[in-house]
Write a protein that holds these residues in place. Structure first.
Motif, PDB file in Angstrom:
ATOM      1  N   ALA A 167     -39.907   7.894  70.773  1.00 55.47           N
ATOM      2  CA  ALA A 167     -39.428   8.827  71.791  1.00 55.47           C
ATOM      3  C   ALA A 167     -37.920   8.693  71.926  1.00 55.47           C
ATOM      4  CB  ALA A 167     -40.109   8.556  73.133  1.00 55.47           C
ATOM      5  N   LEU A 168     -37.216   9.101  70.873  1.00 49.39           N
ATOM      6  CA  LEU A 168     -35.765   8.977  70.847  1.00 49.39           C
ATOM      7  C   LEU A 168     -35.158  10.335  70.566  1.00 49.39           C
ATOM      8  CD1 LEU A 168     -33.438   6.878  70.967  1.00 49.39           C
ATOM      9  CD2 LEU A 168     -33.627   6.656  68.496  1.00 49.39           C
ATOM     10  N   ASP A 169     -34.296  10.799  71.459  1.00 47.09           N
ATOM     11  CA  ASP A 169     -33.657  12.097  71.264  1.00 47.09           C
ATOM     12  C   ASP A 169     -32.963  12.145  69.905  1.00 47.09           C
ATOM     13  OD1 ASP A 169     -34.478  12.941  73.722  1.00 47.09           O
ATOM     14  OD2 ASP A 169     -32.557  12.641  74.729  1.00 47.09           O
ATOM     15  N   ASP A 170     -33.030  13.281  69.266  1.00 46.99           N
ATOM     16  CA  ASP A 170     -32.381  13.564  67.982  1.00 46.99           C
ATOM     17  C   ASP A 170     -33.143  13.017  66.783  1.00 46.99           C
ATOM     18  OD1 ASP A 170     -30.282  14.788  69.410  1.00 46.99           O
ATOM     19  OD2 ASP A 170     -29.227  12.882  69.602  1.00 46.99           O
ATOM     20  N   PHE A 171     -34.315  12.420  66.998  1.00 47.17           N
ATOM     21  CA  PHE A 171     -35.103  11.913  65.876  1.00 47.17           C
ATOM     22  C   PHE A 171     -36.571  12.323  66.025  1.00 47.17           C
ATOM     23  CE2 PHE A 171     -31.502   9.030  65.857  1.00 47.17           C
ATOM     24  CZ  PHE A 171     -31.244   8.858  64.498  1.00 47.17           C
ATOM     25  N   ILE A 172     -37.130  12.953  64.994  1.00 53.64           N
ATOM     26  CA  ILE A 172     -38.571  13.148  64.900  1.00 53.64           C
ATOM     27  C   ILE A 172     -39.174  12.023  64.074  1.00 53.64           C
ATOM     28  CG2 ILE A 172     -40.392  14.629  63.954  1.00 53.64           C
ATOM     29  CD1 ILE A 172     -38.720  17.034  64.729  1.00 53.64           C
ATOM     30  N   LYS A 173     -38.445  11.612  63.044  1.00 51.59           N
ATOM     31  CA  LYS A 173     -38.893  10.516  62.176  1.00 51.59           C
ATOM     32  C   LYS A 173     -37.687   9.656  61.848  1.00 51.59           C
ATOM     33  CE  LYS A 173     -39.892  13.793  59.256  1.00 51.59           C
ATOM     34  NZ  LYS A 173     -40.455  14.542  58.112  1.00 51.59           N
ATOM     35  N   ASP A 174     -37.946   8.460  61.355  1.00 52.30           N
ATOM     36  CA  ASP A 174     -36.863   7.594  60.895  1.00 52.30           C
ATOM     37  C   ASP A 174     -36.895   7.536  59.368  1.00 52.30           C
ATOM     38  OD1 ASP A 174     -39.239   5.859  60.790  1.00 52.30           O
ATOM     39  OD2 ASP A 174     -37.799   4.293  60.291  1.00 52.30           O
ATOM     40  N   THR A 175     -35.861   6.960  58.780  1.00 55.99           N
ATOM     41  CA  THR A 175     -35.765   6.907  57.324  1.00 55.99           C
ATOM     42  C   THR A 175     -36.837   6.008  56.713  1.00 55.99           C
ATOM     43  OG1 THR A 175     -33.388   7.297  57.440  1.00 55.99           O
ATOM     44  CG2 THR A 175     -34.239   6.382  55.388  1.00 55.99           C
ATOM     45  N   ASN A 176     -37.038   4.823  57.273  1.00 63.27           N
ATOM     46  CA  ASN A 176     -37.935   3.855  56.632  1.00 63.27           C
ATOM     47  C   ASN A 176     -39.364   4.363  56.519  1.00 63.27           C
ATOM     48  OD1 ASN A 176     -35.829   2.121  56.256  1.00 63.27           O
ATOM     49  ND2 ASN A 176     -36.453   0.635  57.807  1.00 63.27           N
ATOM     50  N   PHE A 177     -39.892   4.954  57.578  1.00 60.17           N
ATOM     51  CA  PHE A 177     -41.248   5.498  57.506  1.00 60.17           C
ATOM     52  C   PHE A 177     -41.258   6.888  56.878  1.00 60.17           C
ATOM     53  CE2 PHE A 177     -43.360   2.912  61.188  1.00 60.17           C
ATOM     54  CZ  PHE A 177     -43.072   1.742  60.502  1.00 60.17           C
TER      55      PHE A 177
END
Length: 331
Positions: A167-177
Motif C-alpha cells: 500500500a505505497l503511493d506510486d507503486f502497484i508492483k515492485d521490481t523484485n517481485f
C-alpha cells in the motif's frame, strides 16, 4: 555467528543502477556476528553477468575470499525485454549518466560453470538449520533451488527477502517481485521460515549526503566502496524521485538479522498476483479470519514475518558502527 548466503542483483559503479545490494553486502562483510559464505547473482536491477562482476570486483577490492556464483539470466516466465528497457536505459533517457563520471566501474570477470541454484541448494541442504538465505533481488535463483532441492524449504534456517509492495503511493508492483512473479509465488508459498521486507517499510529508510559524509571519513576499503558508489545514486534519487537522499532497501534486511530492534514486524499470509494485466506481480497480504472471504481459497505455505516500521536512525548508526569495525583488505 549467523551464516549467510546473499542472492542479489548489485549495480554499484554502474550508471543508473541501484546500489543498495552493495551496501547490504558491505554490512554483511563488516558485521562480526555474520559469516557471509556465498554470494549469488540474478537478473534484476542489473543483468546477472553485470551483478556477478560487481560482486566479484568487490571481493577482490576488499580482499575477501567469499565465492561468487552467477545465477539466472531471466525470469521463469516473465519476458525480460520490457524490464531491461526501463532498468538499463532510464538513466540515459533522464540524461543523468554524467553523475557517474569519475566513479570506478567494476572489472569484468568470467563466470564459473556452477549454477547459482545448485550452489544455494547444496550449501543449505548440506548444513540443515544453519544457513540464512538473504534474497534481495528477484527470486528466480531461490525458486530454482527449491525446485531442485525440495528439502531446502525445511533445511534453511530463514529466508530473508526484500520484495513486494502492499500500500505505497506510486507503486502497484515492485521490481523484485514484478520481474519474476512465479518465482516469488513459489518461494512465498514454500513453507520455509520467511521474513519479508517490503517497500512499504524500506521506503521509510533514508540516507542523505550528510550521512554518507560520515561514512566517507571511515578508514578501509568497505567504507571507501560505499561512499564512492552511493554518492551518484543519492544525486540520482534526489533528481528523479524528489527525495532528500536515497532509500537503502536491502541494507535493512541485513541490519534486521543483526539487531531486530531496527524494525517492527507482524505475521501475514503473503502471495503474488500471477494473472496477466496491470496487477501481475503485485503482492498482497492478509490475516484470517477475513470479514469477507467469498472466492478466497485457503492460504498456501505458512505465515510470513513482514516488517512494517523501521528505526532509520538506528539503521544508519549500525552502518557507521560496523563499517568502522571492518577489517582492512588482505594485501
Amino acid at each position: 555467528m549467523k551464516r549467510l548466503i546473499i542472492d542479489c542483483d548489485p549495480g554499484n559503479g554502474i550508471a543508473g543502477a541501484n546500489v543498495d545490494d552493495g551496501l547490504a553486502i558491505a554490512l554483511a562483510l563488516a558485521a562480526p556476528s555474520l559469516s557471509l559464505e556465498l554470494i549469488t547473482t540474478v537478473a534484476g536491477n542489473t543483468p546477472s553477468e553485470v551483478g556477478y562482476s560487481v560482486a566479484k570486483d568487490l571481493m577482490q577490492r576488499t580482499g575477501r575470499p567469499v565465492p561468487v556464483v552467477k545465477g539466472a539470466d531471466r525470469a521463469l516466465y516473465e519476458p525480460a525485454g520490457p524490464w531491461r528497457e526501463v532498468l538499463d536505459r532510464r538513466v540515459h533517457s533522464n540524461q543523468l549518466g554524467h553523475l557517474w563520471q569519475g566513479v570506478r566501474q567494476p572489472a569484468s570477470f568470467e563466470p564459473t560453470q556452477q549454477e547459482a541454484a545448485d550452489a544455494i541448494g547444496q550449501l543449505i541442504c548440506d548444513n540443515p538449520g544453519e544457513i540464512t538465505l538473504v534474497a534481495i533481488g528477484p527470486l528466480t535463483n531461490v525458486a530454482l533451488a527449491l525446485q531442485r532441492y525440495p528439502q531446502m524449504a525445511q533445511a534453511v534456517q530463514e529466508i530473508a527477502i526484500m520484495g513486494g509492495v502492499f500500500a505505497l503511493d506510486d507503486f502497484i508492483k515492485d521490481t523484485n517481485f514484478g520481474i519474476d512473479p512465479e518465482a516469488a509465488h513459489q518461494v512465498l508459498t514454500s513453507g520455509a521460515n520467511i521474513t519479508l521486507v517490503p517497500m512499504d517499510v524500506t521506503s521509510k529508510t533514508m540516507m542523505t549526503h550528510g550521512d554518507l559524509d560520515r561514512i566517507a571519513q571511515l578508514p578501509g576499503p568497505l567504507a571507501e566502496f560505499v561512499s564512492e558508489t552511493l554518492r551518484p545514486w543519492i544525486d540520482y534519487s534526489m533528481q528523479t524521485r524528489r527525495l532528500p537522499g536515497c532509500w537503502i532497501h536491502d541494507a535493512l534486511v541485513v541490519a534486521w538479522l543483526i539487531n531486530q530492534d531496527v524494525a517492527r514486524a507482524a505475521d501475514y499470509y503473503v502471495d503474488v498476483e500471477l494473472r496477466p494485466g496491470m496487477t501481475r506481480g503485485k503482492s498482497w497480504r492478509y490475516r484470517p479470519p477475513l470479514r469477507l472471504d467469498v472466492g478466497i481459497d485457503q492460504p498456501e505455505g505458512g505465515l510470513i514475518h513482514v516488517l512494517q516500521s523501521v528505526d532509520n536512525a538506528l539503521l544508519l548508526a549500525m552502518l557507521e558502527k560496523y563499517l568502522a569495525m571492518a577489517q582492512p583488505a588482505i594485501p
